[in-house]
Design an enzyme around this catalytic site. Structure first.
Site, PDB file in Angstrom:
ATOM      1  N   ALA A 122       2.269  33.413  20.271  1.00 27.78           N
ATOM      2  CA  ALA A 122       2.752  32.191  20.918  1.00 27.78           C
ATOM      3  C   ALA A 122       3.841  32.523  21.918  1.00 27.78           C
ATOM      4  CB  ALA A 122       3.292  31.213  19.890  1.00 27.78           C
ATOM      5  N   ASP A 123       3.816  31.836  23.050  1.00 26.59           N
ATOM      6  CA  ASP A 123       4.899  31.952  24.023  1.00 26.59           C
ATOM      7  C   ASP A 123       5.973  30.908  23.755  1.00 26.59           C
ATOM      8  OD1 ASP A 123       4.238  33.927  26.458  1.00 26.59           O
ATOM      9  OD2 ASP A 123       2.384  33.128  25.630  1.00 26.59           O
ATOM     10  N   ARG A 124       5.554  29.749  23.273  1.00 30.55           N
ATOM     11  CA  ARG A 124       6.498  28.683  22.958  1.00 30.55           C
ATOM     12  C   ARG A 124       5.876  27.755  21.927  1.00 30.55           C
ATOM     13  NH1 ARG A 124      11.027  29.458  23.068  1.00 30.55           N
ATOM     14  NH2 ARG A 124      11.095  30.062  25.269  1.00 30.55           N
ATOM     15  N   ALA A 134       2.100  26.742  22.834  1.00 33.21           N
ATOM     16  CA  ALA A 134       1.655  27.268  24.123  1.00 33.21           C
ATOM     17  C   ALA A 134       1.369  28.751  23.967  1.00 33.21           C
ATOM     18  CB  ALA A 134       2.722  27.049  25.189  1.00 33.21           C
ATOM     19  N   PHE A 152      -1.307  29.389  30.769  1.00 27.64           N
ATOM     20  CA  PHE A 152      -1.296  29.068  29.336  1.00 27.64           C
ATOM     21  C   PHE A 152      -1.996  27.739  29.093  1.00 27.64           C
ATOM     22  CE2 PHE A 152       2.641  31.288  30.495  1.00 27.64           C
ATOM     23  CZ  PHE A 152       2.572  32.402  29.682  1.00 27.64           C
TER      24      PHE A 152
END
Length: 251
Positions: free
Chosen positions: A124-126, A134, A217
């Site tokens: 996960a990036d966020r 995301a 994303f």
């Protein structure tokens, strides 16, 4: 404390956190699976090359492999930059994990034909406070097909990737990348690779006038996520809830 000492301290903490994610995730999958011969599918790259020394999502696979319960792993190409086949392939070979590369668009067909795949695991990036996540483009559609085929869909990420001040994924801004990334293919020509040369080459795969939509994303709704694995442990939703309460879980 010097900058170098601070950097080494951060590195040690990051490796410890990654190992904890691997342990928590591996035990969650092993306890949830109905077999001791586990198969996984991964998207993008969340291994040692993307983090430090151990990896997050890939760390789960490494731990399952160490426990001798991981029989096979599939990994996607991850267009447009092909991080899966460029990076994940290298790490799986280094870890001696039995694996097979596949196109992103073949995942649904694979889940339909191979009933032994227990889970799709991604990084996960966020992550928003409700669990909306995301990650690299293509993650959302994998979550949809995992839900349809009744497989676990697991997000592995450090708690620092969770933004408790962000109520949902609607607040996550998605970067639009250069269209040329999906209109041009890059790689190494087979004839040169055979001689040991790694000089890159690019090939135009669409008319130069072609327009393209290229988000970096996508956001996977929390309702499609089975569990979020952090260094602090496994976080799941309350029964009959479509959202995670990450504030409570991390408090």
């Amino acid at each position: 404390m010097t900058y170098m000492q601070a950097t080494k301290a951060m590195l040690a903490v990051d490796i410890t956190d990654n190992q904890a994610i691997g342990t928590h995730g591996a035990h969650y999958i092993a306890e949830t699976a109905s077999t001791s011969s586990i198969k996984l599918l991964m998207h993008y790259n969340a291994g040692a090359l993307a983090t430090t020394g151990y990896g997050m999502a890939l760390g789960i696979a490494c731990t399952l492999n160490e426990l001798n319960v991981l029989s096979h792993m599939y990994f996607t190409k991850t267009r447009p930059y092909n991080q899966g086949v460029h990076l994940m392939a290298v790490e799986l070979l280094e870890e001696h994990i039995p694996s097979m590369h596949m196109c992103n668009l073949a995942v649904s067909a694979l889940l339909q034909s191979d009933l032994g795949i227990q889970a799709i695991v991604v990084g996960a990036d966020r992550v928003a406070a409700n669990g909306d996540t995301a990650n690299k483009i293509g993650t959302y559609q994998l979550a949809i097909t995992a839900h349809h085929h009744n497989r676990l869909f697991i997000v592995a990420a450090p708690s620092t990737s969770i933004n408790l001040d962000m109520p949902s994924g609607k607040q996550i801004e998605i970067e639009q990348r250069d269209p040329s990334e999906i209109l041009v293919q890059s790689g190494f020509t087979q004839s040169l690779v055979a001689t040991g040369s790694l000089e890159p080459a690019s090939v135009q795969v669409a008319p130069v006038e072609t327009r393209a939509w290229n988000p970096s994303f996508d956001v996977t709704p929390a309702a499609l996520i089975s569990a979020i694995i952090t260094e602090k442990g496994v976080i799941t939703k309350q029964p009959n809830s479509s959202k995670f309460d990450l504030k409570a879980a991390l408090s």
